[in-house]
Design a protein around this motif. Structure first.
Motif, PDB file in Angstrom:
ATOM      1  N   PHE A   1       0.857  -1.176   0.000  1.00  0.00           N
ATOM      2  CA  PHE A   1       0.000   0.000   0.000  1.00  0.00           C
ATOM      3  C   PHE A   1       0.899   1.232   0.000  1.00  0.00           C
ATOM      4  O   PHE A   1       1.806   1.355   0.850  1.00  0.00           O
ATOM      5  N   PRO A   2       0.743   2.163  -0.935  1.00  0.00           N
ATOM      6  CA  PRO A   2       1.605   3.351  -0.980  1.00  0.00           C
ATOM      7  C   PRO A   2       1.465   4.195   0.293  1.00  0.00           C
ATOM      8  O   PRO A   2       0.425   4.175   0.945  1.00  0.00           O
ATOM      9  N   SER A   3       2.527   4.942   0.593  1.00  0.00           N
ATOM     10  CA  SER A   3       2.528   5.727   1.833  1.00  0.00           C
ATOM     11  C   SER A   3       1.569   6.913   1.764  1.00  0.00           C
ATOM     12  O   SER A   3       0.846   7.210   2.718  1.00  0.00           O
ATOM     13  N   ASN A   4       1.545   7.603   0.680  1.00  0.00           N
ATOM     14  CA  ASN A   4       0.660   8.764   0.532  1.00  0.00           C
ATOM     15  C   ASN A   4      -0.206   8.598  -0.723  1.00  0.00           C
ATOM     16  O   ASN A   4       0.038   9.249  -1.752  1.00  0.00           O
ATOM     17  N   PRO A   5      -1.206   7.720  -0.683  1.00  0.00           N
ATOM     18  CA  PRO A   5      -2.029   7.508  -1.889  1.00  0.00           C
ATOM     19  C   PRO A   5      -2.992   8.659  -2.100  1.00  0.00           C
ATOM     20  O   PRO A   5      -3.423   9.341  -1.153  1.00  0.00           O
ATOM     21  N   SER A   6      -3.354   8.862  -3.347  1.00  0.00           N
ATOM     22  CA  SER A   6      -4.342   9.883  -3.687  1.00  0.00           C
ATOM     23  C   SER A   6      -5.759   9.370  -3.377  1.00  0.00           C
ATOM     24  O   SER A   6      -5.972   8.198  -3.068  1.00  0.00           O
ATOM     25  N   LYS A   7      -6.717  10.320  -3.454  1.00  0.00           N
ATOM     26  CA  LYS A   7      -8.104   9.944  -3.180  1.00  0.00           C
ATOM     27  C   LYS A   7      -8.609   8.923  -4.213  1.00  0.00           C
ATOM     28  O   LYS A   7      -9.347   8.000  -3.878  1.00  0.00           O
ATOM     29  N   GLN A   8      -8.227   9.109  -5.446  1.00  0.00           N
ATOM     30  CA  GLN A   8      -8.654   8.178  -6.482  1.00  0.00           C
ATOM     31  C   GLN A   8      -8.088   6.777  -6.225  1.00  0.00           C
ATOM     32  O   GLN A   8      -8.776   5.772  -6.400  1.00  0.00           O
ATOM     33  N   LEU A   9      -6.824   6.729  -5.803  1.00  0.00           N
ATOM     34  CA  LEU A   9      -6.206   5.425  -5.554  1.00  0.00           C
ATOM     35  C   LEU A   9      -6.840   4.739  -4.347  1.00  0.00           C
ATOM     36  O   LEU A   9      -7.021   3.521  -4.328  1.00  0.00           O
ATOM     37  N   ARG A  10      -7.166   5.536  -3.317  1.00  0.00           N
ATOM     38  CA  ARG A  10      -7.836   4.951  -2.148  1.00  0.00           C
ATOM     39  C   ARG A  10      -9.202   4.373  -2.539  1.00  0.00           C
ATOM     40  O   ARG A  10      -9.609   3.298  -2.067  1.00  0.00           O
ATOM     41  N   LEU A  11      -9.934   5.092  -3.381  1.00  0.00           N
ATOM     42  CA  LEU A  11     -11.242   4.604  -3.822  1.00  0.00           C
ATOM     43  C   LEU A  11     -11.111   3.297  -4.603  1.00  0.00           C
ATOM     44  O   LEU A  11     -11.900   2.368  -4.431  1.00  0.00           O
ATOM     45  N   ILE A  12     -10.067   3.208  -5.450  1.00  0.00           N
ATOM     46  CA  ILE A  12      -9.857   1.969  -6.215  1.00  0.00           C
ATOM     47  C   ILE A  12      -9.496   0.829  -5.280  1.00  0.00           C
ATOM     48  O   ILE A  12      -9.940  -0.318  -5.451  1.00  0.00           O
ATOM     49  N   PHE A  13      -8.718   1.093  -4.227  1.00  0.00           N
ATOM     50  CA  PHE A  13      -8.362   0.057  -3.252  1.00  0.00           C
ATOM     51  C   PHE A  13      -9.602  -0.444  -2.508  1.00  0.00           C
ATOM     52  O   PHE A  13      -9.733  -1.634  -2.198  1.00  0.00           O
ATOM     53  N   ILE A  14     -10.528   0.477  -2.211  1.00  0.00           N
ATOM     54  CA  ILE A  14     -11.780   0.079  -1.535  1.00  0.00           C
ATOM     55  C   ILE A  14     -12.587  -0.857  -2.435  1.00  0.00           C
ATOM     56  O   ILE A  14     -13.110  -1.895  -1.998  1.00  0.00           O
ATOM     57  N   ILE A  15     -12.681  -0.480  -3.722  1.00  0.00           N
ATOM     58  CA  ILE A  15     -13.409  -1.336  -4.669  1.00  0.00           C
ATOM     59  C   ILE A  15     -12.730  -2.696  -4.785  1.00  0.00           C
ATOM     60  O   ILE A  15     -13.392  -3.743  -4.827  1.00  0.00           O
ATOM     61  N   LEU A  16     -11.415  -2.688  -4.827  1.00  0.00           N
ATOM     62  CA  LEU A  16     -10.666  -3.931  -4.937  1.00  0.00           C
ATOM     63  C   LEU A  16     -10.884  -4.833  -3.717  1.00  0.00           C
ATOM     64  O   LEU A  16     -11.102  -6.048  -3.850  1.00  0.00           O
ATOM     65  N   CYS A  17     -10.856  -4.238  -2.517  1.00  0.00           N
ATOM     66  CA  CYS A  17     -11.075  -5.032  -1.288  1.00  0.00           C
ATOM     67  C   CYS A  17     -12.505  -5.576  -1.225  1.00  0.00           C
ATOM     68  O   CYS A  17     -12.724  -6.725  -0.832  1.00  0.00           O
ATOM     69  N   PHE A  18     -13.476  -4.759  -1.624  1.00  0.00           N
ATOM     70  CA  PHE A  18     -14.868  -5.208  -1.608  1.00  0.00           C
ATOM     71  C   PHE A  18     -15.080  -6.361  -2.594  1.00  0.00           C
ATOM     72  O   PHE A  18     -15.751  -7.356  -2.290  1.00  0.00           O
ATOM     73  N   ALA A  19     -14.468  -6.260  -3.780  1.00  0.00           N
ATOM     74  CA  ALA A  19     -14.593  -7.332  -4.777  1.00  0.00           C
ATOM     75  C   ALA A  19     -13.930  -8.602  -4.284  1.00  0.00           C
ATOM     76  O   ALA A  19     -14.434  -9.716  -4.517  1.00  0.00           O
ATOM     77  N   SER A  20     -12.792  -8.474  -3.588  1.00  0.00           N
ATOM     78  CA  SER A  20     -12.118  -9.665  -3.075  1.00  0.00           C
ATOM     79  C   SER A  20     -12.959 -10.368  -2.025  1.00  0.00           C
ATOM     80  O   SER A  20     -13.012 -11.601  -1.973  1.00  0.00           O
ATOM     81  N   VAL A  21     -13.629  -9.606  -1.144  1.00  0.00           N
ATOM     82  CA  VAL A  21     -14.493 -10.221  -0.125  1.00  0.00           C
ATOM     83  C   VAL A  21     -15.650 -10.976  -0.780  1.00  0.00           C
ATOM     84  O   VAL A  21     -15.979 -12.116  -0.411  1.00  0.00           O
ATOM     85  N   ILE A  22     -16.271 -10.360  -1.787  1.00  0.00           N
ATOM     86  CA  ILE A  22     -17.406 -10.994  -2.480  1.00  0.00           C
ATOM     87  C   ILE A  22     -16.955 -12.271  -3.178  1.00  0.00           C
ATOM     88  O   ILE A  22     -17.594 -13.341  -3.060  1.00  0.00           O
ATOM     89  N   LEU A  23     -15.847 -12.224  -3.910  1.00  0.00           N
ATOM     90  CA  LEU A  23     -15.408 -13.378  -4.688  1.00  0.00           C
ATOM     91  C   LEU A  23     -14.972 -14.530  -3.796  1.00  0.00           C
ATOM     92  O   LEU A  23     -15.366 -15.689  -4.009  1.00  0.00           O
TER      93      LEU A  23
END
Length: 600
Positions: A352-374
């Protein structure tokens, strides 16, 4: 000579006038009595047609006064099929005038009331016996002295004497239903002893053999209702069902304790009112469970896998763009083998990057949610399928029977019947998929023992008892293929001989049993009756496999092979990457040396 001829003509005319005066003094009394009698009979049971057999007699003179539709059969027999309603009164000028030989007319007029005009020298008992041989029992007779005696003679077939003098001064009925009480007369029955329709057992209380079943109960209670006895003939070992129908058509037995389909019957002379309405379909073995080593392939659906790959690519592109807000790091390798996106979808940790942007944080949230579902979805599928593996594909059409290599057991009698009726569904089955049996008892034994080598033809009412029996199995062996039916509207009736005089009482009794729900109750108890009579064993015939406390290495062999192949590919890729880096280093050093010497 002319005057002599005139005188003779006058004498003849006077003589005829005197004879007509005498007949006029005698006949009006008889006509009046018969007219009152016919009006009384019409009040007892309404009729709107008079059928008169014989030439000119007293009955012909009454038709003008009654104003009722009249059919005159002077020859004693019709040459056409009687197509009038059943509200007909039959009049015969004498015993020998009724010479009806038309088969259909005899059947339709068998129950109709008959009034016969007899001479003084004819005994009424002989008239009753004459008509009893033709199984016609609603007979009444009148003589010429009707107005003086006020009596009419009526036949009573089960009474002694068989003749009853009915006084017209009293209100007693002339015609009665003779078969309401048969005084113990036998009914000739033939039983096929096919469970659960009719089953035979020994009553321990009185030591007598009795019958049970939803067809046997119908006939047994009917005989009890009419105070008759059952003279039962059993179907022999080497005698087929066709022999029952043959004996019915030859009038050797009265009622058959079995059922016959009449879907394409040309006439219903030897068939009762429909007793059971059912479907005729295939009973097929339940497909085997898929092996455990194929469970991993089953849980991954092609469409879902495509969606996951598409989601993986989209997330990889978003991660590449959001890292520097540009497409600078875009390459085919970064998209297809994106380390962050692959780990995230598999539910693993990723850098996880040290200072991620808002867009990158949002993509990480989507990625984590998709991983939980799958991971949750596939883990649920995996555990469920390992506990109860799904079955293989079911047969979906008649053409698919040959593709699935499923054999269908069938009797030659049923093949001839389906071919005769030109059944379109049966024509779709490959003849190589049919196993023919000559004897229906051998076929029935295989079906009752749940032999999974074949599929079977079965009616829906018989399937209910099979379904009830399979409730005791750990796993069902057969299923009722409702999409593979030869006919969805099959009327099953009780075979009976043509001129059965109490056919109307039997059909009325049948409808009453349906009305009060007895037939449904008998059918629901069929399986328990079969168990009680030791016809069907109350045991698990599915031969369940022994319980395995854990998975074997063979069960996960496919996924282990896939894992091994993936590891080999990874090692190969790693080796290629190492080689490519060492070669690149050498190439850069070579270029640097060459370029440096060139500059110098």
């Amino acid at each position: 000579m002319a005057w002599l001829v005139i005188l003779l003509l006058l004498c003849l005319r006077l003589t005829r006038a005197e004879l007509s005066d005498i007949s006029d003094r005698r006949e009006p009394d008889l006509e009046e009595g018969l007219l009152h009698l016919l009006l009384r009979l019409r009040q007892e049971e309404f009729f709107d047609i008079l059928l008169i057999y014989g030439k000119d007699c007293i009955f012909h003179q009454l038709t003008q006064q009654l104003e009722i539709s009249t059919v005159l059969v002077s020859s004693g027999s019709t040459t056409f099929d009687w197509d009038f309603g059943s509200l007909t009164l039959i009049l015969s000028c004498s015993l020998e005038d009724d010479k009806e030989v038309t088969y259909r007319t005899l059947m339709k007029l068998q129950r109709n009331r008959r009034l016969i005009y007899i001479q003084e020298d004819i005994q009424p008992e002989s008239v009753c016996e004459h008509y009893a041989k033709k199984e016609q029992y609603n007979i009444a007779m009148v003589r010429k002295d009707l107005n003086q005696s006020k009596y009419i003679y009526a036949c009573r077939c089960f009474q002694d004497p068989i003749i009853q003098e009915v006084s017209l001064r009293e209100s007693n009925p002339v015609y009665i239903e003779n078969f309401h009480d048969m005084h113990g007369q036998p009914m000739r029955i033939m039983a096929d002893l096919v469970a659960p329709r009719s089953m035979e057992y020994l009553n321990p209380k009185d030591g007598k053999t009795k019958m049970i079943g939803y067809v046997a109960n119908l006939i047994r209670y009917f005989a009890l209702k009419l105070n008759a006895t059952l003279e039962v003939q059993r179907l022999g070992e080497n005698v087929s069902f066709r022999d029952i129908i043959r004996r019915i058509k030859e009038d050797h037995i009265d009622i058959a304790m079995t059922m016959e389909a009449s879907l394409h019957a040309t006439n219903f002379d030897t068939a009762s009112y429909p007793y059971i309405l059912t479907s005729y379909c295939l009973m097929l073995p339940v497909p085997a469970k898929i092996p455990y080593n194929l469970v991993y392939a089953v849980i991954v659906d092609h469409l879902v896998l495509g969606i996951i790959v598409f989601l993986f690519i989209i997330l990889s592109l978003l991660l590449i763009y959001s890292k520097n807000m540009s497409w600078q790091g875009l390459s085919l390798a970064n998209v297809l083998v994106n380390d962050v996106s692959l780990r995230g979808l598999l539910g693993q940790a990723f850098p996880f990057p040290s200072n991620p942007s808002k867009q990158l944080r949002l993509i990480f949230i989507i990625l984590c949610f998709a991983s939980v579902i799958l991971t949750t979805m596939y883990e649920s599928y995996l555990q469920s399928f390992f506990t109860h593996p799904p079955s293989e594909a079911y047969i979906s059409s008649f053409e698919n029977i040959a593709e699935c290599q499923q054999m269908i057991a069938i009797t030659t009698y049923k093949i001839n019947e389906l071919n005769k009726n030109n059944n379109s569904h049966f024509q779709k089955i490959n003849k190589g998929s049919l196993k023919m049996f000559e004897h229906w008892k051998e076929y029935s034994h295989l079906r009752n023992s749940f032999n999974r080598s074949y599929g079977y033809l079965v009616t829906e009412d018989r399937w209910t008892s099979y379904a009830e029996q399979q409730r005791n199995f750990k796993e069902p062996l057969f299923y009722f293929a409702r999409d593979l039916c030869f006919s969805r509207l099959v009327f099953l009736n009780i075979p009976m001989r043509r001129h059965l005089p109490y056919r109307h009482l039997f059909e009325e009794h049948m409808l009453r049993q349906h009305e009060v729900g007895l037939v449904r109750f008998w059918k629901s108890r069929s399986f328990f009756d079969m168990v009680r009579l030791d016809i069907t064993p109350l045991e698990d015939l599915s031969q369940p496999k022994p319980y395995q406390p854990s998975l074997l290495l063979l069960d996960v062999s496919w996924i282990m092979k896939l894992y091994l192949a993936a590891m080999v590919i990874c090692i190969v890729c790693f080796g290629l990457e190492v080689l490519s880096k060492s070669r690149g280093r050498r190439l850069r050093k070579y270029i640097k040396d060459v370029y440096g010497n060139f500059v110098k």
